[in-house]
Design a protein around this motif. Sequence first.
Motif, PDB file in Angstrom:
ATOM      1  N   ALA A 112       1.605 -13.400  -0.208  1.00 18.05           N
ATOM      2  CA  ALA A 112       0.575 -13.875  -1.436  1.00 18.05           C
ATOM      3  C   ALA A 112       0.357 -12.983  -2.397  1.00 18.05           C
ATOM      4  O   ALA A 112       0.032 -13.343  -3.685  1.00 18.05           O
ATOM      5  N   GLY A 113       0.469 -11.670  -1.907  1.00 21.07           N
ATOM      6  CA  GLY A 113      -0.016 -10.673  -3.078  1.00 21.07           C
ATOM      7  C   GLY A 113       1.056  -9.602  -3.123  1.00 21.07           C
ATOM      8  O   GLY A 113       1.249  -8.616  -3.959  1.00 21.07           O
ATOM      9  N   GLY A 114       2.303  -9.415  -2.380  1.00 26.50           N
ATOM     10  CA  GLY A 114       3.188  -8.257  -2.359  1.00 26.50           C
ATOM     11  C   GLY A 114       4.304  -8.537  -2.973  1.00 26.50           C
ATOM     12  O   GLY A 114       4.532  -9.683  -3.833  1.00 26.50           O
ATOM     13  N   SER A 115       5.335  -7.646  -3.079  1.00 24.64           N
ATOM     14  CA  SER A 115       6.539  -7.921  -4.114  1.00 24.64           C
ATOM     15  C   SER A 115       8.007  -7.469  -3.479  1.00 24.64           C
ATOM     16  O   SER A 115       8.866  -8.250  -3.663  1.00 24.64           O
ATOM     17  N   GLY A 116       7.425  -6.677  -2.488  1.00 20.88           N
ATOM     18  CA  GLY A 116       8.786  -6.132  -1.829  1.00 20.88           C
ATOM     19  C   GLY A 116       8.595  -4.988  -1.060  1.00 20.88           C
ATOM     20  O   GLY A 116       7.359  -4.574  -0.787  1.00 20.88           O
TER      21      GLY A 116
ATOM     22  N   GLY B 236      -3.955  -4.566  -1.083  1.00 22.95           N
ATOM     23  CA  GLY B 236      -3.520  -4.708  -2.480  1.00 22.95           C
ATOM     24  C   GLY B 236      -3.971  -3.850  -3.326  1.00 22.95           C
ATOM     25  O   GLY B 236      -5.103  -3.097  -3.189  1.00 22.95           O
TER      26      GLY B 236
ATOM     27  N   PRO C 231       5.960  -4.039   3.357  1.00 23.10           N
ATOM     28  CA  PRO C 231       5.324  -3.137   2.479  1.00 23.10           C
ATOM     29  C   PRO C 231       5.104  -1.749   3.319  1.00 23.10           C
ATOM     30  O   PRO C 231       5.185  -1.687   4.436  1.00 23.10           O
ATOM     31  N   SER C 232       4.961  -0.794   2.695  1.00 19.37           N
ATOM     32  CA  SER C 232       4.962   0.650   3.252  1.00 19.37           C
ATOM     33  C   SER C 232       3.518   0.472   3.893  1.00 19.37           C
ATOM     34  O   SER C 232       3.102   1.443   4.925  1.00 19.37           O
TER      35      SER C 232
ATOM     36  N   GLN D  38      -6.278  -7.808  -6.049  1.00 21.43           N
ATOM     37  CA  GLN D  38      -6.073  -9.202  -5.817  1.00 21.43           C
ATOM     38  C   GLN D  38      -7.131  -9.971  -4.933  1.00 21.43           C
ATOM     39  O   GLN D  38      -7.428 -11.138  -4.957  1.00 21.43           O
ATOM     40  N   ALA D  39      -7.779  -9.046  -3.863  1.00 24.49           N
ATOM     41  CA  ALA D  39      -8.604  -9.726  -2.840  1.00 24.49           C
ATOM     42  C   ALA D  39      -9.939  -9.619  -3.452  1.00 24.49           C
ATOM     43  O   ALA D  39     -10.878  -9.740  -2.600  1.00 24.49           O
TER      44      ALA D  39
ATOM     45  N   THR E  58     -12.155 -16.609  -1.795  1.00 23.94           N
ATOM     46  CA  THR E  58     -11.042 -15.518  -2.022  1.00 23.94           C
ATOM     47  C   THR E  58     -10.609 -15.394  -0.779  1.00 23.94           C
ATOM     48  O   THR E  58     -11.255 -15.081   0.203  1.00 23.94           O
TER      49      THR E  58
ATOM     50  N   TRP F 202       7.381   3.645  -1.238  1.00 22.93           N
ATOM     51  CA  TRP F 202       6.565   2.550  -2.008  1.00 22.93           C
ATOM     52  C   TRP F 202       5.360   3.123  -2.570  1.00 22.93           C
ATOM     53  O   TRP F 202       5.203   4.564  -3.010  1.00 22.93           O
ATOM     54  N   ASN F 203       4.154   2.633  -2.554  1.00 25.73           N
ATOM     55  CA  ASN F 203       3.108   3.202  -2.853  1.00 25.73           C
ATOM     56  C   ASN F 203       2.368   4.014  -1.925  1.00 25.73           C
ATOM     57  O   ASN F 203       1.413   4.803  -2.170  1.00 25.73           O
ATOM     58  N   HIS F 204       2.860   4.345  -0.795  1.00 23.44           N
ATOM     59  CA  HIS F 204       2.506   5.585  -0.113  1.00 23.44           C
ATOM     60  C   HIS F 204       2.484   6.994  -0.820  1.00 23.44           C
ATOM     61  O   HIS F 204       1.908   7.897  -0.489  1.00 23.44           O
TER      62      HIS F 204
HETATM   63  P1  FAD Z   1      -4.656  -8.450   0.806  1.00 24.06           P
HETATM   64  O1  FAD Z   1      -4.849  -7.295   0.010  1.00 24.06           O
HETATM   65  O2  FAD Z   1      -5.742  -8.854   1.750  1.00 24.06           O
HETATM   66  O3  FAD Z   1      -4.528  -9.687  -0.045  1.00 24.06           O
HETATM   67  C1  FAD Z   1      -3.401  -9.601  -1.206  1.00 24.06           C
HETATM   68  C2  FAD Z   1      -3.651 -11.000  -2.019  1.00 24.06           C
HETATM   69  O4  FAD Z   1      -3.117 -11.884  -1.142  1.00 24.06           O
HETATM   70  C3  FAD Z   1      -4.819 -11.341  -2.365  1.00 24.06           C
HETATM   71  O5  FAD Z   1      -4.599 -11.871  -3.614  1.00 24.06           O
HETATM   72  C4  FAD Z   1      -5.389 -12.227  -1.245  1.00 24.06           C
HETATM   73  O6  FAD Z   1      -6.523 -13.139  -1.786  1.00 24.06           O
HETATM   74  C5  FAD Z   1      -4.179 -12.859  -0.895  1.00 24.06           C
HETATM   75  N1  FAD Z   1      -4.088 -13.636   0.161  1.00 24.06           N
HETATM   76  C6  FAD Z   1      -4.289 -13.090   1.627  1.00 24.06           C
HETATM   77  N2  FAD Z   1      -3.968 -13.768   2.735  1.00 24.06           N
HETATM   78  C7  FAD Z   1      -3.791 -15.058   2.118  1.00 24.06           C
HETATM   79  C8  FAD Z   1      -3.638 -16.412   2.643  1.00 24.06           C
HETATM   80  N3  FAD Z   1      -3.424 -16.721   3.940  1.00 24.06           N
HETATM   81  N4  FAD Z   1      -3.277 -17.429   1.715  1.00 24.06           N
HETATM   82  C9  FAD Z   1      -3.298 -17.343   0.482  1.00 24.06           C
HETATM   83  N5  FAD Z   1      -3.656 -15.814  -0.335  1.00 24.06           N
HETATM   84  C10 FAD Z   1      -3.732 -14.995   0.555  1.00 24.06           C
HETATM   85  N6  FAD Z   1       3.189  -3.973  -1.809  1.00 24.06           N
HETATM   86  C11 FAD Z   1       4.409  -4.153  -1.691  1.00 24.06           C
HETATM   87  O7  FAD Z   1       4.509  -5.321  -1.961  1.00 24.06           O
HETATM   88  N7  FAD Z   1       5.351  -3.336  -1.302  1.00 24.06           N
HETATM   89  C12 FAD Z   1       4.817  -1.983  -0.703  1.00 24.06           C
HETATM   90  O8  FAD Z   1       5.617  -1.268  -0.309  1.00 24.06           O
HETATM   91  C13 FAD Z   1       3.525  -1.601  -0.877  1.00 24.06           C
HETATM   92  N8  FAD Z   1       3.021  -0.405  -0.500  1.00 24.06           N
HETATM   93  C14 FAD Z   1       1.816  -0.014  -0.639  1.00 24.06           C
HETATM   94  C15 FAD Z   1       1.344   1.235  -0.092  1.00 24.06           C
HETATM   95  C16 FAD Z   1       0.057   1.352  -0.412  1.00 24.06           C
HETATM   96  C17 FAD Z   1      -0.402   2.745   0.088  1.00 24.06           C
HETATM   97  C18 FAD Z   1      -1.231   0.492  -0.660  1.00 24.06           C
HETATM   98  C19 FAD Z   1      -2.352   0.825  -0.881  1.00 24.06           C
HETATM   99  C20 FAD Z   1      -0.558  -0.618  -1.289  1.00 24.06           C
HETATM  100  C21 FAD Z   1       0.833  -1.002  -1.212  1.00 24.06           C
HETATM  101  N9  FAD Z   1       1.294  -2.398  -1.627  1.00 24.06           N
HETATM  102  C22 FAD Z   1       2.514  -2.845  -1.388  1.00 24.06           C
HETATM  103  C23 FAD Z   1       0.264  -3.595  -1.556  1.00 24.06           C
HETATM  104  C24 FAD Z   1      -0.035  -4.124  -0.659  1.00 24.06           C
HETATM  105  O9  FAD Z   1      -0.440  -3.095   0.595  1.00 24.06           O
HETATM  106  C25 FAD Z   1       0.773  -5.151  -0.052  1.00 24.06           C
HETATM  107  O10 FAD Z   1       1.203  -6.103  -1.117  1.00 24.06           O
HETATM  108  C26 FAD Z   1       0.285  -5.839   1.315  1.00 24.06           C
HETATM  109  O11 FAD Z   1       1.287  -6.897   1.786  1.00 24.06           O
HETATM  110  C27 FAD Z   1      -0.808  -6.712   1.013  1.00 24.06           C
HETATM  111  O12 FAD Z   1      -1.243  -7.219   2.374  1.00 24.06           O
HETATM  112  P2  FAD Z   1      -2.859  -7.572   2.720  1.00 24.06           P
HETATM  113  O13 FAD Z   1      -2.759  -8.085   3.968  1.00 24.06           O
HETATM  114  O14 FAD Z   1      -3.618  -6.199   2.640  1.00 24.06           O
HETATM  115  O15 FAD Z   1      -3.266  -8.363   1.277  1.00 24.06           O
END
Ligand code: FAD
Length: 464
Positions: free
Chosen positions: A151-155, A81, A138-139, A85-86, A74, A321-323
Amino acid sequence: MTPNISAAKAALSHLDMEENPATVRNKSRDFFWYSPVLKAELDHLEADFVINPKTEEEIIEILKVCYAHDVPVTMRGGGTGNYGQAIPLAGGCVIHTTQMNKVKEIGAGYVVVEPGAIIKEMDAEIKEKSGQELRMFPSTYAQASIGGFVAGGSGGVGSANWGALRDLGNINRLRVVTMEEEPRILEFTGEELHRVSHAYGTNGIITEIELPLAPAYEWVEMFVRFDTFRAATEFSGALTSEPGILIKLASVYAAPIAHSFFQRVKPYVTENDHLVGVMVAPHNMDGFMTLLGRHDDGDVIYRSDDLQWARSPGPMYEFGWNHTTLRALKFNKGLTYLQVRYGGDVDKVVEAYETFKGKLHMHLEVMREGNGLSFAGLPIVEPMNKDELDQLVADHEAMECMIFNPHRYTLEEGGRQSTDKRQIDFKREADPKGLLNPGKMIAWDEPDFDYADMYSYKGMRPKP
Ligand code: FAD
């Protein structure tokens, strides 16, 4: 297929491996606890070991060894996320990309970067070296990795102008390593991008990303106060539809969100005030103020370049966003949230606001989408149990509001309740043993699943 964890660890022991139980537990978790349902399901789960690779070659080596010993893998970036997701449902190896954080190339309108780069840090480097910036983030800008976002976000911040991450042109190129006996390195552009973007790392490991850039600005951040939710929503919709005004954020916070949950804003609002939070390009402030003049019920109560407060509220994106949910959770840990698409019709948004009053506090992010305006809701939900949450989701669906259910850990249930054929087809080719982030793609394990109830992955490690 029984994983041979000790053999994999022995073969990878020369790499930067973490086995300290507290570290392994920490790096096995994300922000799944936003959801009381996911908290109950996933809290006990952790990996067997974590590796921090420095290069793509090391990733290939980890994948080869894990493939040979049937060990699940993973990926982890910032671990922010909300859908679990992770979280490694079946244990195994977590690959933390933290050391793969280099900005490799900056050109006119694009950047090439390693997946573990923290978004705020890479954006600062891009600004300093080229006067450009990321179009969208993302926020969780300050904590999230760019690979995790793709890989895990949407916008997020920037979607008010550029749309969702999956929209054409928002990702240029992805370099991906497969999970096979001999991992392959593939380069994806165009339609192929959708195989692995927002696939939770279930079918390939992203090792390099090319993204578009835009000119950097000192965005003017403002809070605008309105007497009614309808007026705030209409203004934010009109602003996002105005083609000549460049914005990066337009968020609507129904009363009493600002008064109840935004500590530094509270002295400037009453519990009846509805707020719009915006980021506007400085050269478009005249257009912005002209538009606001046409909506004569809105007052600017904070302006980062002018009308400042004794205590700065901090960056505007950390309200949106999710903040917004995070700020509410600081006041009441029982609160949770939903992710809803209302479409572009203000009447429908207002109808949902009236219908669910008392159960949720309306928070909207306004986005430009392919065919126009879209109100994305991240409403804060009053404390409720799983059955009540499921009913709330069903009530939204009955009103034809699309839900991306954040109380589920699979791609399908957190998405459109259907499998992306491009993702499952690529998984068959790139992860034949099903070792990448197992349990997150229903179609892989149970193609006939009917979505009548929450999916329960049979390979999930049992609770102790
Ligand atoms: P992780 O949580 O570490 O991983 C996310 C997913 O991607 C996991 O499934 C992981 O296995 C996979 N992954 C990670 N790296 C790789 C790689 N190199 N190759 C393949 N798969 C991989 N999301 C939004 O889209 N928009 C927002 O504005 C937003 N706001 C948020 C605010 C808060 C307070 C919180 C808690 C979450 C928010 N999120 C938002 C969700 C999340 O923060 C974002 O999607 C963020 O970009 C995820 O990045 P991360 O590095 O933390 O990913």
